[in-house]
Design a protein around this motif. Structure first.
Motif, PDB file in Angstrom:
ATOM      1  N   LEU A  24      -9.761  46.112  -8.594  1.00  0.00           N
ATOM      2  CA  LEU A  24      -9.446  46.003  -9.935  1.00  0.00           C
ATOM      3  C   LEU A  24      -7.811  46.330  -9.731  1.00  0.00           C
ATOM      4  O   LEU A  24      -7.008  45.394 -10.351  1.00  0.00           O
ATOM      5  CB  LEU A  24     -10.011  46.847 -10.845  1.00  0.00           C
ATOM      6  CG  LEU A  24     -11.069  46.609 -11.247  1.00  0.00           C
ATOM      7  CD1 LEU A  24     -11.872  47.690 -12.169  1.00  0.00           C
ATOM      8  CD2 LEU A  24     -11.313  45.296 -11.977  1.00  0.00           C
ATOM      9  N   SER A  25      -7.349  47.287  -8.903  1.00  0.00           N
ATOM     10  CA  SER A  25      -6.073  47.467  -8.970  1.00  0.00           C
ATOM     11  C   SER A  25      -5.144  46.315  -8.382  1.00  0.00           C
ATOM     12  O   SER A  25      -4.062  45.863  -8.677  1.00  0.00           O
ATOM     13  CB  SER A  25      -5.749  48.771  -8.029  1.00  0.00           C
ATOM     14  OG  SER A  25      -5.993  49.858  -8.850  1.00  0.00           O
ATOM     15  N   LEU A  26      -6.152  45.700  -7.161  1.00  0.00           N
ATOM     16  CA  LEU A  26      -5.434  44.459  -6.615  1.00  0.00           C
ATOM     17  C   LEU A  26      -5.239  43.304  -7.464  1.00  0.00           C
ATOM     18  O   LEU A  26      -4.468  42.527  -7.589  1.00  0.00           O
ATOM     19  CB  LEU A  26      -5.980  44.222  -5.292  1.00  0.00           C
ATOM     20  CG  LEU A  26      -5.628  43.107  -4.385  1.00  0.00           C
ATOM     21  CD1 LEU A  26      -4.392  43.421  -3.838  1.00  0.00           C
ATOM     22  CD2 LEU A  26      -6.781  42.690  -3.410  1.00  0.00           C
ATOM     23  N   MET A  27      -6.359  43.330  -8.244  1.00  0.00           N
ATOM     24  CA  MET A  27      -6.166  42.161  -9.244  1.00  0.00           C
ATOM     25  C   MET A  27      -5.136  42.206 -10.434  1.00  0.00           C
ATOM     26  O   MET A  27      -4.593  41.535 -10.831  1.00  0.00           O
ATOM     27  CB  MET A  27      -7.796  42.134 -10.020  1.00  0.00           C
ATOM     28  CG  MET A  27      -8.841  41.563  -9.336  1.00  0.00           C
ATOM     29  SD  MET A  27     -10.387  41.647 -10.220  1.00  0.00           S
ATOM     30  CE  MET A  27     -11.622  41.976  -9.114  1.00  0.00           C
ATOM     31  N   LEU A  28      -4.965  43.499 -10.780  1.00  0.00           N
ATOM     32  CA  LEU A  28      -3.897  43.741 -11.663  1.00  0.00           C
ATOM     33  C   LEU A  28      -2.393  43.406 -11.211  1.00  0.00           C
ATOM     34  O   LEU A  28      -1.499  42.703 -11.709  1.00  0.00           O
ATOM     35  CB  LEU A  28      -3.760  45.289 -12.190  1.00  0.00           C
ATOM     36  CG  LEU A  28      -4.932  45.430 -13.158  1.00  0.00           C
ATOM     37  CD1 LEU A  28      -4.969  47.046 -13.378  1.00  0.00           C
ATOM     38  CD2 LEU A  28      -4.524  44.890 -14.517  1.00  0.00           C
ATOM     39  N   TYR A  29      -2.325  43.874  -9.676  1.00  0.00           N
ATOM     40  CA  TYR A  29      -0.976  43.623  -8.992  1.00  0.00           C
ATOM     41  C   TYR A  29      -0.983  41.854  -8.902  1.00  0.00           C
ATOM     42  O   TYR A  29       0.058  41.321  -9.191  1.00  0.00           O
ATOM     43  CB  TYR A  29      -0.942  43.959  -7.396  1.00  0.00           C
ATOM     44  CG  TYR A  29      -0.692  45.513  -7.377  1.00  0.00           C
ATOM     45  CD1 TYR A  29       0.656  45.849  -7.966  1.00  0.00           C
ATOM     46  CD2 TYR A  29      -1.259  46.351  -6.850  1.00  0.00           C
ATOM     47  CE1 TYR A  29       1.168  47.082  -7.877  1.00  0.00           C
ATOM     48  CE2 TYR A  29      -0.915  47.933  -6.834  1.00  0.00           C
ATOM     49  CZ  TYR A  29       0.248  48.057  -7.304  1.00  0.00           C
ATOM     50  OH  TYR A  29       0.597  49.418  -7.259  1.00  0.00           O
ATOM     51  N   ASP A  30      -2.174  41.117  -8.817  1.00  0.00           N
ATOM     52  CA  ASP A  30      -2.002  39.748  -8.644  1.00  0.00           C
ATOM     53  C   ASP A  30      -1.767  39.287  -9.966  1.00  0.00           C
ATOM     54  O   ASP A  30      -0.833  38.271 -10.018  1.00  0.00           O
ATOM     55  CB  ASP A  30      -3.258  39.253  -8.306  1.00  0.00           C
ATOM     56  CG  ASP A  30      -3.629  39.422  -6.887  1.00  0.00           C
ATOM     57  OD1 ASP A  30      -2.738  39.764  -5.950  1.00  0.00           O
ATOM     58  OD2 ASP A  30      -4.829  39.276  -6.169  1.00  0.00           O
ATOM     59  N   GLY A  31      -2.241  39.833 -11.041  1.00  0.00           N
ATOM     60  CA  GLY A  31      -1.724  39.339 -12.400  1.00  0.00           C
ATOM     61  C   GLY A  31      -0.396  39.564 -12.541  1.00  0.00           C
ATOM     62  O   GLY A  31       0.219  38.585 -13.305  1.00  0.00           O
ATOM     63  N   ALA A  32      -0.030  40.901 -12.288  1.00  0.00           N
ATOM     64  CA  ALA A  32       1.529  41.096 -12.388  1.00  0.00           C
ATOM     65  C   ALA A  32       2.315  39.971 -11.927  1.00  0.00           C
ATOM     66  O   ALA A  32       3.510  39.247 -12.232  1.00  0.00           O
ATOM     67  CB  ALA A  32       1.852  42.526 -12.141  1.00  0.00           C
ATOM     68  N   LEU A  33       1.942  39.854 -10.676  1.00  0.00           N
ATOM     69  CA  LEU A  33       2.694  38.666  -9.915  1.00  0.00           C
ATOM     70  C   LEU A  33       2.604  37.248 -10.498  1.00  0.00           C
ATOM     71  O   LEU A  33       3.691  36.319 -10.553  1.00  0.00           O
ATOM     72  CB  LEU A  33       2.502  38.506  -8.333  1.00  0.00           C
ATOM     73  CG  LEU A  33       2.761  39.705  -7.373  1.00  0.00           C
ATOM     74  CD1 LEU A  33       2.287  39.530  -6.376  1.00  0.00           C
ATOM     75  CD2 LEU A  33       4.273  39.550  -7.323  1.00  0.00           C
ATOM     76  N   LYS A  34       1.687  36.988 -10.801  1.00  0.00           N
ATOM     77  CA  LYS A  34       1.289  35.579 -11.524  1.00  0.00           C
ATOM     78  C   LYS A  34       2.202  35.594 -12.742  1.00  0.00           C
ATOM     79  O   LYS A  34       3.013  34.390 -13.224  1.00  0.00           O
ATOM     80  CB  LYS A  34      -0.124  35.422 -11.898  1.00  0.00           C
ATOM     81  CG  LYS A  34      -0.532  34.161 -12.540  1.00  0.00           C
ATOM     82  CD  LYS A  34      -2.044  34.209 -12.943  1.00  0.00           C
ATOM     83  CE  LYS A  34      -2.285  34.169 -14.466  1.00  0.00           C
ATOM     84  NZ  LYS A  34      -3.622  34.006 -14.904  1.00  0.00           N
ATOM     85  N   PHE A  35       2.190  36.500 -13.774  1.00  0.00           N
ATOM     86  CA  PHE A  35       2.836  36.567 -15.033  1.00  0.00           C
ATOM     87  C   PHE A  35       4.406  36.452 -14.703  1.00  0.00           C
ATOM     88  O   PHE A  35       5.215  35.790 -15.396  1.00  0.00           O
ATOM     89  CB  PHE A  35       2.423  37.705 -15.918  1.00  0.00           C
ATOM     90  CG  PHE A  35       0.885  37.792 -16.559  1.00  0.00           C
ATOM     91  CD1 PHE A  35       0.219  36.471 -16.670  1.00  0.00           C
ATOM     92  CD2 PHE A  35       0.159  38.840 -16.307  1.00  0.00           C
ATOM     93  CE1 PHE A  35      -1.046  36.329 -17.129  1.00  0.00           C
ATOM     94  CE2 PHE A  35      -1.088  38.648 -16.805  1.00  0.00           C
ATOM     95  CZ  PHE A  35      -1.871  37.607 -16.961  1.00  0.00           C
ATOM     96  N   CYS A  36       4.615  37.455 -13.533  1.00  0.00           N
ATOM     97  CA  CYS A  36       5.998  37.293 -13.268  1.00  0.00           C
ATOM     98  C   CYS A  36       6.466  35.773 -12.752  1.00  0.00           C
ATOM     99  O   CYS A  36       7.680  35.182 -13.347  1.00  0.00           O
ATOM    100  CB  CYS A  36       6.428  38.167 -12.058  1.00  0.00           C
ATOM    101  SG  CYS A  36       8.122  38.693 -12.092  1.00  0.00           S
ATOM    102  N   ASN A  37       5.852  35.089 -12.084  1.00  0.00           N
ATOM    103  CA  ASN A  37       6.146  33.925 -11.437  1.00  0.00           C
ATOM    104  C   ASN A  37       6.268  32.769 -12.515  1.00  0.00           C
ATOM    105  O   ASN A  37       6.799  31.903 -12.811  1.00  0.00           O
ATOM    106  CB  ASN A  37       5.278  33.476 -10.422  1.00  0.00           C
ATOM    107  CG  ASN A  37       5.430  33.982  -9.174  1.00  0.00           C
ATOM    108  OD1 ASN A  37       6.559  34.307  -8.832  1.00  0.00           O
ATOM    109  ND2 ASN A  37       4.325  34.246  -8.465  1.00  0.00           N
TER     110      ASN A  37
END
Length: 137
Positions: A24-37
């Protein structure tokens, strides 16, 4: 109830509900990167409101990481400082709309994500390796 549900939505929901805390933490990091991009792309396309909304989503994820830290570990204070820095800089990016700030924060988040992913790999290897024999035992 809709019978024609998107299969991807079902898969994504199932993935979330069956994921470990680490995943879940990895998914959150992925989400943060996606939204930043996406925020960077929105600023480049002159879609200011969309960019601002996306930056807030990144800030929300960062705040969630900060609030869920287990402070019994010494690294938690370091992570708190990093998360506070990222959150503050994202706020500055919302005000100034500077792509350079978002680029810097994306790189920081990517570094955290990559480190987290590597830690997951190491932990998994340690869990699957048989215990080492003790000399003289």
């Amino acid at each position: 109830m809709a019978a024609n549900k998107n299969p991807y939505d079902s898969y994504a929901n199932n993935r979330i509900f069956t994921a470990s805390k680490e995943e879940l933490s990895l998914m959150l990091y992925d989400g943060a990167l996606k939204f930043c991009n996406q925020a960077i792309a929105a600023l480049e396309a002159d879609e200011e409101q969309k960019a601002l909304d996306l930056i807030v989503r990144v800030q929300d994820i960062i705040r969630e990481f900060q609030m869920t830290l287990d402070m019994q570990y010494s690294i938690s204070q370091d992570l708190t400082n990093i998360y506070e820095y990222i959150h503050r800089r994202l706020g500055e990016a919302r005000q100034s709309k500077e792509l350079e700030i978002l680029d810097e924060m994306r790189d920081l988040i990517r570094g955290l994500r990559d480190t987290w992913k590597e830690a997951m790999v190491i932990a998994k290897k340690e869990q699957t390796q048989p215990p080492k024999a003790q000399p003289g035992a």
